[in-house]
Each structure stands twice: as C-alpha cells, then as structure tokens.
Motif scaffolding. Structure first.
Motif, PDB file in Angstrom:
ATOM      1  N   SER A   1      43.526  40.009  50.013  1.00  0.00           N
ATOM      2  CA  SER A   1      43.749  38.761  50.746  1.00  0.00           C
ATOM      3  C   SER A   1      45.208  38.515  51.113  1.00  0.00           C
ATOM      4  O   SER A   1      45.489  37.798  52.064  1.00  0.00           O
ATOM      5  CB  SER A   1      43.215  37.571  49.943  1.00  0.00           C
ATOM      6  OG  SER A   1      43.861  37.491  48.702  1.00  0.00           O
ATOM      7  N   GLN A   2      46.151  39.124  50.399  1.00  0.00           N
ATOM      8  CA  GLN A   2      47.564  38.876  50.661  1.00  0.00           C
ATOM      9  C   GLN A   2      48.252  40.007  51.409  1.00  0.00           C
ATOM     10  O   GLN A   2      49.405  39.867  51.793  1.00  0.00           O
ATOM     11  CB  GLN A   2      48.298  38.593  49.353  1.00  0.00           C
ATOM     12  CG  GLN A   2      47.846  37.297  48.702  1.00  0.00           C
ATOM     13  CD  GLN A   2      48.557  37.070  47.388  1.00  0.00           C
ATOM     14  OE1 GLN A   2      48.126  37.565  46.350  1.00  0.00           O
ATOM     15  NE2 GLN A   2      49.641  36.329  47.447  1.00  0.00           N
TER      16      GLN A   2
ATOM     17  N   ARG B   1      41.397  39.070  40.386  1.00  0.00           N
ATOM     18  CA  ARG B   1      42.076  39.579  41.573  1.00  0.00           C
ATOM     19  C   ARG B   1      42.695  40.912  41.223  1.00  0.00           C
ATOM     20  O   ARG B   1      42.897  41.218  40.059  1.00  0.00           O
ATOM     21  CB  ARG B   1      43.123  38.599  42.065  1.00  0.00           C
ATOM     22  CG  ARG B   1      44.201  38.309  41.054  1.00  0.00           C
ATOM     23  CD  ARG B   1      45.265  37.376  41.550  1.00  0.00           C
ATOM     24  NE  ARG B   1      44.686  36.098  41.887  1.00  0.00           N
ATOM     25  CZ  ARG B   1      45.374  35.065  42.332  1.00  0.00           C
ATOM     26  NH1 ARG B   1      46.666  35.170  42.469  1.00  0.00           N
ATOM     27  NH2 ARG B   1      44.810  33.937  42.637  1.00  0.00           N
ATOM     28  N   TYR B   2      42.991  41.697  42.259  1.00  0.00           N
ATOM     29  CA  TYR B   2      43.577  43.002  41.974  1.00  0.00           C
ATOM     30  C   TYR B   2      44.614  43.376  43.025  1.00  0.00           C
ATOM     31  O   TYR B   2      44.654  42.838  44.130  1.00  0.00           O
ATOM     32  CB  TYR B   2      42.504  44.084  41.850  1.00  0.00           C
ATOM     33  CG  TYR B   2      41.858  44.516  43.151  1.00  0.00           C
ATOM     34  CD1 TYR B   2      42.367  45.598  43.874  1.00  0.00           C
ATOM     35  CD2 TYR B   2      40.737  43.870  43.643  1.00  0.00           C
ATOM     36  CE1 TYR B   2      41.769  46.012  45.058  1.00  0.00           C
ATOM     37  CE2 TYR B   2      40.131  44.270  44.822  1.00  0.00           C
ATOM     38  CZ  TYR B   2      40.649  45.343  45.524  1.00  0.00           C
ATOM     39  OH  TYR B   2      40.066  45.748  46.694  1.00  0.00           O
TER      40      TYR B   2
END
Length: 159
Positions: free
Chosen positions: A10-11, A66-67
């Motif tokens: 997502s980032q 999250r990863y």
C-alpha cells in the motif's frame, strides 16, 4: 540491507528507515496489543542468478498485519545447501538489524522470529538441525515449514 529499497503493497517503495518508522508507529498506535515481528527469506534461481527476497512481517495478533519486502540478485548458488544457507543468513542479518534499531528507538514489546524455508519433508530436511541451531544459538526464535510463513508465503510471493 539498510541501504536497499523496500516495498509495501500500500505504501510503495520505502527506505529501511521508513520501514522502521512504520513498524514503530503501528506498535505505538496499539500499545495494549501483542505483536510478532517475523523475518523470512525465499529465493528462486535461474541458470545464472539467484533472486533473494526478504520479508519483514508485523503481525498484530488477532488484527492482521502488514509486511515489507526487499530483493537482491546474486550469482546462482552452486548447491541447494548453499542456497538455503544464504536465505537463512540474510534473514538472520535482517532480524539483527531490525532488532538493534527497534531496541535503540523504543521500549516496544514484541516477539521476533526468523522464518526459514526448510521443513521435515523434502530435500531440505537434512539442513534443519544446522540452520535452526545457528539461529537458536544466536538467541533468536526460529520457525520452519509449515509455520514459516514469512518465508514460504510472504517472501515467496515476490520471488
């Protein structure tokens, strides 16, 4: 590993410092929750090169996670033993780096595990004692297949 580019679904692209900050922020946002920090590496090889992907997984117990992942290309390992040891060593080095940075920055509570892509079935079973022994001998918890999902699912997804 500190200078490599990391990725998050997502980032997007991130520096190691941005990953570290994201980990700290997530844990500080929910100080009452339990966290696991999981580090694993998987690889794929062609005739000439080895692609190694290392994953940092932050699991907020009961609430998902999250990863972040990073990859590198190296000369192909001459044997499966060398390839597995390379994966395990990269995971171990990354776990040391993450631990030292997080311990220096905060008093957050989390369990850290190194996930290695070996198991009791298949060609890697003969490496279990030596690889697990190296990681345990250096004071870190370790998981193998089928419980080593940071390596076998997350990192594998990006090889």
């Amino acid at each position: 590993m500190r200078t490599q580019t990391y990725h998050n679904p997502s980032q997007g692209e991130m520096t190691f410092e941005e990953v570290r900050s994201a980990l700290v922020d997530a844990m500080e946002e929910h100080p009452e929750d339990r966290f696991e920090l999981l580090i694993g590496t998987d690889s794929s090889s062609s005739t000439a090169q080895l692609v190694l992907v290392s994953a940092i997984v932050l699991h907020r117990i009961g609430h998902g996670g999250r990863y972040f992942w990073t990859s590198r290309r190296e000369k192909r390992a001459p044997t499966l033993r060398h390839q597995i040891w390379r994966e395990a060593w990269l995971s171990f080095e990354l776990a040391q780096l993450v631990m030292s940075d997080l311990e220096a920055m905060s008093s957050l509570q989390f369990n850290l595990e190194v996930h290695v892509d070996i198991g009791k079935n298949g060609r890697t079973r003969e490496l279990i004692d030596e690889v697990v022994g190296m990681i345990l001998g250096n004071g870190m918890a370790v998981r193998i297949k089928p419980h080593a999902y940071a390596a076998t699912a997350v990192a594998d997804k990006h090889t």
